[in-house]
Design an enzyme around this catalytic site. Structure first.
Site, mmCIF file in Angstrom:
data_model
loop_
_atom_site.group_PDB
_atom_site.id
_atom_site.type_symbol
_atom_site.label_atom_id
_atom_site.label_comp_id
_atom_site.label_asym_id
_atom_site.label_seq_id
_atom_site.Cartn_x
_atom_site.Cartn_y
_atom_site.Cartn_z
ATOM 1 N N MET A 30 0.840 -1.205 0.000
ATOM 2 C CA MET A 30 0.000 0.000 0.000
ATOM 3 C C MET A 30 0.878 1.260 0.000
ATOM 4 S SD MET A 30 -3.416 -0.998 2.061
ATOM 5 C CE MET A 30 -2.771 -0.842 3.717
ATOM 6 N N GLY A 31 2.179 1.089 -0.224
ATOM 7 C CA GLY A 31 3.055 2.249 -0.374
ATOM 8 C C GLY A 31 3.542 2.834 0.935
ATOM 9 N N LEU A 33 6.724 3.355 1.456
ATOM 10 C CA LEU A 33 7.610 2.186 1.577
ATOM 11 C C LEU A 33 8.719 2.395 2.610
ATOM 12 C CD1 LEU A 33 7.965 1.288 -2.202
ATOM 13 C CD2 LEU A 33 6.342 0.364 -0.531
ATOM 14 N N HIS A 37 9.227 -3.379 3.349
ATOM 15 C CA HIS A 37 8.817 -3.626 1.971
ATOM 16 C C HIS A 37 10.026 -3.947 1.087
ATOM 17 C CE1 HIS A 37 5.646 -0.593 3.315
ATOM 18 N NE2 HIS A 37 4.891 -1.614 2.939
ATOM 19 N N SER A 185 6.354 0.231 9.906
ATOM 20 C CA SER A 185 5.000 0.293 9.379
ATOM 21 C C SER A 185 4.808 1.654 8.727
ATOM 22 C CB SER A 185 3.982 0.139 10.523
ATOM 23 O OG SER A 185 2.695 0.551 10.094
#
Ligand code: AMP
Length: 282
Positions: A30-31, A33, A37, A185
């Site tokens: 969902m970006g 980053l 990720h 996160s």
């Protein structure tokens, strides 16, 4: 690295890859980053010639409109991080592109989705099931990469792949943490400075509980240790803390020798909802 915005362009790319015998790795995100990720992207680049990273803040998996609205969106900064990590295609669709018409399909993942995130975020895993299925169809990946930070999501996607016979290998990687233990996160960006200072206590609570698993008489006693520790800090509003079987995700009433245990929590801190987990091998 190419940036594609439409399903048709992505499907054309994946067809060319398949025709040319290039292995495809998919990393759905969902970006906003971070290193959590990027480790997935780098691993995909090690194993596959084509690495598709999707960035899509998926409305159907949000049960809270405010959380969806405030979710960080940083496509330019994300794109700059992805190319050096080995991404070959960034898929950046609009909501209209992903949902040209409202979906009516409903996934029921059974007991896996009746606990923790599934119980506290109604409809969340239905939205995950829909968007991951769409991304699998559009990307036709050989491998799909997911993070164990979302332990329950990994179990749900494994079920999805098995039940719908997706020809994709699920690869998962451990949680990447900040030096003070806080799980990375995208939502951490929303924490005010004073909340960021206490946020690592979430992981400290998990570690405290994990250290008690072998020694403690019952899962309830382990849970209570963590709950007491977190409730000593008034900034946290604990949503759940579960001591569960790491595979079935069902809460444990008593220890099951030889079966790994997962400790999972969700808590609100300064209006930001954070989750974390640790797995304890028994
Ligand atoms: P998200 O953008 O939060 O939907 O996450 C996209 C993917 O990255 C999911 O498979 C997550 O589990 C994974 N991920 C997010 N944060 C972390 C982290 N701190 N460590 C490892 N994987 C992560």
């Amino acid at each position: 690295m190419e940036i594609l915005h439409t399903a048709a362009a992505l499907q054309a790319y994946t067809k060319t890859c398949h025709r040319n015998g290039r292995r495809i790795g998919l990393v759905p995100t969902m970006g906003a980053l971070h290193e959590g990720h990027l480790q997935l992207v780098r691993a995909a680049a090690q194993a596959c010639e084509a690495v598709i990273v999707s960035i899509f803040v998926n409305p159907t998996q949000f049960n809270n409109a405010e959380d969806f609205r405030l979710y960080p969106r940083l496509p330019d900064a994300d794109a700059a991080l992805l190319e050096p990590a080995g991404c070959t295609v960034l898929f950046l669709p609009s909501v209209e592109e992903m949902y040209p018409q409202p979906t009516v399909l409903l996934f029921d993942f059974g007991p896996l989705a009746q606990v923790m995130e599934g119980a506290h975020r109604p409809g969340h895993f239905n939205g995950v099931g829909i968007v991951v299925s769409k991304l699998f169809h559009m990307s036709q990946p050989h491998q799909a990469y997911f993070g164990q930070k979302d332990w329950q999501q990994v179990a749900i996607v494994r079920q999805l792949i098995a039940d719908l016979s997706f020809d994709v290998e699920l690869i998962s990687f451990p949680t990447v943490r900040e030096p003070d233990g806080l799980a990375m996160s995208s939502r951490n960006r929303r924490l005010p400075a004073e909340a960021r200072v206490v946020a690592p206590r979430l992981y400290a609570a998990l570690q405290l509980a994990a250290a008690q698993v072998q020694a403690s008489s019952s899962p309830a006693a382990v849970r209570q240790v963590a709950v007491d520790y977190l409730q000593a800090e008034p900034a946290f509003a604990l949503e759940y803390f579960e001591v569960a079987d790491a595979h079935t995700l069902q809460p444990l009433a008593e220890w099951q020798p030889g079966r790994p245990v997962v400790l999972c929590l969700a808590a609100h801190l300064s209006g930001v909802r954070l989750i974390d987990n640790v797995v304890v091998e028994c």
